[in-house]
Design a protein around this motif. Structure first.
Motif, mmCIF file in Angstrom:
data_model
loop_
_atom_site.group_PDB
_atom_site.id
_atom_site.type_symbol
_atom_site.label_atom_id
_atom_site.label_comp_id
_atom_site.label_asym_id
_atom_site.label_seq_id
_atom_site.Cartn_x
_atom_site.Cartn_y
_atom_site.Cartn_z
ATOM 1 N N LEU A 173 0.563 -1.068 0.027
ATOM 2 C CA LEU A 173 0.148 0.107 0.235
ATOM 3 C C LEU A 173 0.855 1.228 -0.027
ATOM 4 O O LEU A 173 0.509 2.145 -0.853
ATOM 5 C CB LEU A 173 -0.814 0.125 1.057
ATOM 6 N N TYR A 174 1.813 1.346 0.958
ATOM 7 C CA TYR A 174 2.514 2.518 1.097
ATOM 8 C C TYR A 174 3.522 2.596 0.094
ATOM 9 O O TYR A 174 3.753 3.945 -0.448
ATOM 10 C CB TYR A 174 3.105 2.670 2.331
ATOM 11 N N CYS A 175 3.935 1.738 -0.687
ATOM 12 C CA CYS A 175 5.132 1.968 -1.617
ATOM 13 C C CYS A 175 4.001 2.363 -2.897
ATOM 14 O O CYS A 175 4.642 3.175 -3.827
ATOM 15 C CB CYS A 175 5.633 0.478 -1.985
ATOM 16 N N ALA A 176 3.037 1.920 -3.076
ATOM 17 C CA ALA A 176 2.207 2.363 -4.313
ATOM 18 C C ALA A 176 1.683 3.785 -3.786
ATOM 19 O O ALA A 176 1.859 4.661 -4.914
ATOM 20 C CB ALA A 176 0.784 1.548 -4.267
ATOM 21 N N LEU A 177 1.553 4.454 -2.708
ATOM 22 C CA LEU A 177 1.283 5.725 -2.569
ATOM 23 C C LEU A 177 2.724 6.447 -2.615
ATOM 24 O O LEU A 177 2.533 7.607 -3.208
ATOM 25 C CB LEU A 177 0.807 5.810 -0.846
ATOM 26 N N GLU A 178 3.684 5.872 -2.418
ATOM 27 C CA GLU A 178 4.988 6.934 -2.637
ATOM 28 C C GLU A 178 5.080 6.938 -4.046
ATOM 29 O O GLU A 178 5.567 7.879 -4.443
ATOM 30 C CB GLU A 178 6.063 5.738 -1.897
ATOM 31 N N LYS A 179 4.901 5.914 -4.829
ATOM 32 C CA LYS A 179 4.953 5.952 -6.454
ATOM 33 C C LYS A 179 4.290 7.048 -7.115
ATOM 34 O O LYS A 179 4.451 7.399 -8.024
ATOM 35 C CB LYS A 179 5.125 4.486 -6.769
ATOM 36 N N LEU A 180 3.112 7.049 -6.734
ATOM 37 C CA LEU A 180 2.022 7.975 -7.225
ATOM 38 C C LEU A 180 2.466 9.225 -7.525
ATOM 39 O O LEU A 180 2.406 9.699 -8.659
ATOM 40 C CB LEU A 180 0.696 7.899 -6.373
ATOM 41 N N PRO A 181 3.097 10.157 -6.650
ATOM 42 C CA PRO A 181 3.460 11.391 -7.006
ATOM 43 C C PRO A 181 4.978 11.425 -7.366
ATOM 44 O O PRO A 181 5.441 12.649 -7.457
ATOM 45 C CB PRO A 181 3.034 12.019 -5.574
ATOM 46 N N ALA A 182 5.550 10.299 -7.452
ATOM 47 C CA ALA A 182 6.796 10.228 -7.853
ATOM 48 C C ALA A 182 7.243 10.769 -9.215
ATOM 49 O O ALA A 182 8.580 11.623 -9.364
ATOM 50 C CB ALA A 182 7.634 8.790 -7.903
ATOM 51 N N ARG A 183 6.330 10.944 -10.134
ATOM 52 C CA ARG A 183 6.613 11.474 -11.507
ATOM 53 C C ARG A 183 6.836 12.951 -11.153
ATOM 54 O O ARG A 183 7.340 13.511 -12.116
ATOM 55 C CB ARG A 183 5.652 11.138 -12.465
ATOM 56 N N TYR A 184 6.213 13.600 -10.310
ATOM 57 C CA TYR A 184 6.563 15.116 -9.996
ATOM 58 C C TYR A 184 7.654 15.304 -9.110
ATOM 59 O O TYR A 184 7.631 16.718 -8.731
ATOM 60 C CB TYR A 184 5.128 15.527 -9.523
ATOM 61 N N THR A 185 8.347 14.391 -8.629
ATOM 62 C CA THR A 185 9.274 14.586 -7.799
ATOM 63 C C THR A 185 10.703 14.945 -8.211
ATOM 64 O O THR A 185 11.232 14.042 -9.139
ATOM 65 C CB THR A 185 9.681 13.587 -6.675
ATOM 66 N N ASP A 186 11.157 16.289 -8.319
ATOM 67 C CA ASP A 186 12.431 16.749 -8.831
ATOM 68 C C ASP A 186 13.713 15.967 -8.039
ATOM 69 O O ASP A 186 14.666 15.887 -8.520
ATOM 70 C CB ASP A 186 12.547 17.987 -9.121
ATOM 71 N N ALA A 187 13.449 16.141 -6.772
ATOM 72 C CA ALA A 187 14.640 15.377 -5.717
ATOM 73 C C ALA A 187 13.910 14.956 -4.715
ATOM 74 O O ALA A 187 12.924 15.430 -3.875
ATOM 75 C CB ALA A 187 15.473 16.757 -5.293
ATOM 76 N N LEU A 188 14.368 13.917 -4.172
ATOM 77 C CA LEU A 188 13.903 12.995 -3.020
ATOM 78 C C LEU A 188 15.008 12.997 -2.155
ATOM 79 O O LEU A 188 16.224 12.451 -2.487
ATOM 80 C CB LEU A 188 13.243 11.632 -3.349
#
Length: 395
Positions: free
Chosen positions: A147-162
């Motif tokens: 569940l939480y990995c899916a939630l982390e990946k959902l906005p990942a495309r908009y993340t310029d730096a993690l």
């Protein structure tokens, strides 16, 4: 805006994250010519935040990630970002980081579809996300991981730096591509002020005042937990450990507030240790409290990079923690004692060992004190400066 180096928005779910951890960043970047705003729930009513930001924006987040109220919060933060044309939006804490990245990213995608080009659809701010400990960590249940990995990946495309603050999260972020097409950056925590957390600045009279406040005899030993009274911090294990030791000269002080207060009071009474368990509430004298302690205890089941452990390391106070991500990273190689989560008997043995082996305990604390320098606040702020410069220099 002549003379303005850039515009930065720092976002968190609740104002306590800003006031408790991020004010030095706001102060520093404002001193360097940036406009720095803050956004969180309760921030406009938080006196500690006033004077540190150019503008404060109230966002009605819910800490429940499933709340429909976060849709409204997404619209609020998207509007704040659109109207203020930030260069960088830096998000912290799970709900705020998830909603902000999605709201700002999706809004920008929709703007790009408009036939008439405007400044809104030409430009999106750089989105930086600091993860203070992923929920999809190896100790989580299978369902939680999925569940939480899916939630982390959902906005990942908009993340310029993690930005990750421990090595375990760094490995996880790279393996699962949690930054999408952005980059993963390791930074050792969010920094500790080594001047504020120094035994040199604690007087004997301050130590005596704490011992008098708690009613300690000269030979009594004080163990301290500095953490919110939340289920995941597992204060109950320390209370049970205190009972297991059978030592009437051992006292436990809990500095923090939270919903577990009454349950912990009840447990202490049931175990007949209520007279030696001290509930201190929120404290402003943590350096003095740590200096007065025989050891810090942190029995949590999950951490990112625990601030209280860093504070104890800086103060030269021995630490007993659980063998989990973040805590293990700080205390490995002989910088502290580690026990398994929920093992009250092992925690009791560790408390006893610290008292029975003062020279060895002091050696642990000394190794930890030398190690803590790499987590100095000024170093972490400098890493943020470098990161922001790199991100703004990208085409």
């Amino acid at each position: 805006m002549s003379g303005v180096k850039g515009k930065l928005l720092i976002v968190a779910t609740v104002s306590g994250t800003l006031s408790g951890f991020l004010l030095p960043y706001a102060d520093h970047f404002r001193s360097q010519g940036w406009i720095v705003d803050g956004a969180a729930q309760g921030v406009t009513m938080d006196p500690e935040c006033h004077g540190h930001f150019d503008n404060l924006w109230e966002i009605e987040w819910s800490r429940n990630p499933w709340s429909w109220g976060n849709l409204k919060a997404g619209a609020q933060i998207s509007d704040v970002v659109r109207r203020n044309c930030y260069d960088i939006v830096h998000v912290h804490t799970p709900v705020a980081s998830f909603v902000t990245r999605l709201a700002v990213g999706v809004k920008h995608d929709l703007e790009k579809l408009r036939p008439v080009k405007t400044e809104d659809n030409k430009r999106r701010p750089v989105l930086v996300y600091t993860a203070h400990g992923f929920h999809c960590h190896p100790r989580a249940s299978f369902t939680q991981k999925v569940l939480y990995c899916a939630l982390e990946k959902l906005p990942a495309r908009y993340t310029d730096a993690l930005v990750v603050i421990n090595r375990e999260d760094e490995r996880l972020a790279r393996a699962l591509r949690l930054a999408g097409s952005g980059h993963v950056y390791y930074m050792p925590g969010i920094g500790i002020n080594l001047d504020a957390y120094s035994r040199r600045n604690v007087s004997f009279s301050e130590l005596r005042a704490i011992r008098m406040e708690l009613g300690l005899a000269p030979a009594d030993h004080l163990f301290v937990i500095v953490a919110a009274l939340m289920p995941g911090k597992r204060h109950q294990d320390a209370i049970r450990a205190l009972s297991i030791t059978g030592r009437r000269d051992f006292h436990l002080a809990l500095a923090g507030v939270g919903p577990e207060l009454e349950r912990l009071r009840t447990l202490a009474a049931q175990l007949s240790v209520a007279a030696r368990v001290h509930f201190l509430g929120r404290r402003s004298d943590v350096p003095q409290l740590l200096a007065a302690a025989t050891a810090l205890i942190l029995p949590s089941d999950r951490e990112g990079l625990p601030r209280s452990v860093l504070e104890a390391m800086a103060m030269g106070t021995p630490v007993v923690g659980t063998r989990i991500r973040g805590t293990r990273e700080l205390l490995e190689e002989g910088a502290g004692l580690l026990v398994e989560i929920g093992d009250a008997a092992a925690l009791a043995s560790a408390m006893q060992w610290v008292v029975d082996h003062p020279q060895e305990s002091a050696a642990l604390a000394e190794r930890a004190h030398k190690r803590v320098r790499r987590y100095a606040l000024e170093r972490i702020i400098s890493l943020h400066e470098t990161l922001y410069e790199q991100l703004l220099d990208r085409p």
